[in-house]
Design an enzyme around this catalytic site. Structure first.
Site, PDB file in Angstrom:
ATOM      1  CB  ILE A 140     -29.552  -5.041 -10.707  1.00  0.00           C
ATOM      2  CG1 ILE A 140     -28.389  -4.372  -9.961  1.00  0.00           C
ATOM      3  CG2 ILE A 140     -30.513  -4.000 -11.258  1.00  0.00           C
ATOM      4  CD1 ILE A 140     -28.796  -3.492  -8.799  1.00  0.00           C
ATOM      5  CB  CYS A 141     -34.595  -7.788 -10.283  1.00  0.00           C
ATOM      6  SG  CYS A 141     -35.411  -7.430  -8.727  1.00  0.00           S
ATOM      7  CB  ALA A 142     -38.130  -4.815 -12.341  1.00  0.00           C
TER       8      ALA A 142
ATOM      9  CB  VAL B   9     -33.005  -1.363 -12.550  1.00  0.00           C
ATOM     10  CG1 VAL B   9     -34.339  -0.699 -12.850  1.00  0.00           C
ATOM     11  CG2 VAL B   9     -31.957  -1.028 -13.593  1.00  0.00           C
TER      12      VAL B   9
END
Length: 105
Positions: A6-8, A38
């Site tokens: 998960i990242c931005a 996210v």
């Protein structure tokens, strides 16, 4: 085994995901890895064995942990993330899965 990154927005973690897929193949593991933003963590964490979070959203770690509980969640090391060190991140995921499995026995 299902690993979720998960990242931005899911873009920067997709590079790491691709490299981790190759590391999984090289190690002969029965596993999959996917990268997502996210905003969709709850949807994509379903059935996951571990969720790893990019360091750029480390401030969201408690929220993500709460949303996907009881799935184990950890932040990816900043250096490993920045260099897309797939082997180290895969080893981190495997260790967390093993640790969680042993605790549940």
């Amino acid at each position: 085994m299902k690993i979720v990154l998960i990242c931005a927005g899911g873009m920067s973690s997709s590079i790491l995901s691709s490299r981790m897929t190759q590391a999984i193949i090289d190690k002969g593991l029965d596993a999959s890895v996917s990268a997502h933003g996210v905003s969709s963590v709850e949807k994509h964490a379903v059935g996951a064995d571990v969720v790893l979070v990019g360091p750029q959203i480390r401030y969201m770690l408690p929220i993500i942990t709460q949303k996907v509980s009881p799935i184990p969640v950890a932040m990816i090391d900043m250096r490993d993330y920045g260099t897309a060190n797939a082997v180290n991140v895969l080893n981190q995921a495997l260790a967390l899965i093993k640790e969680t499995y042993n605790e549940r026995l």
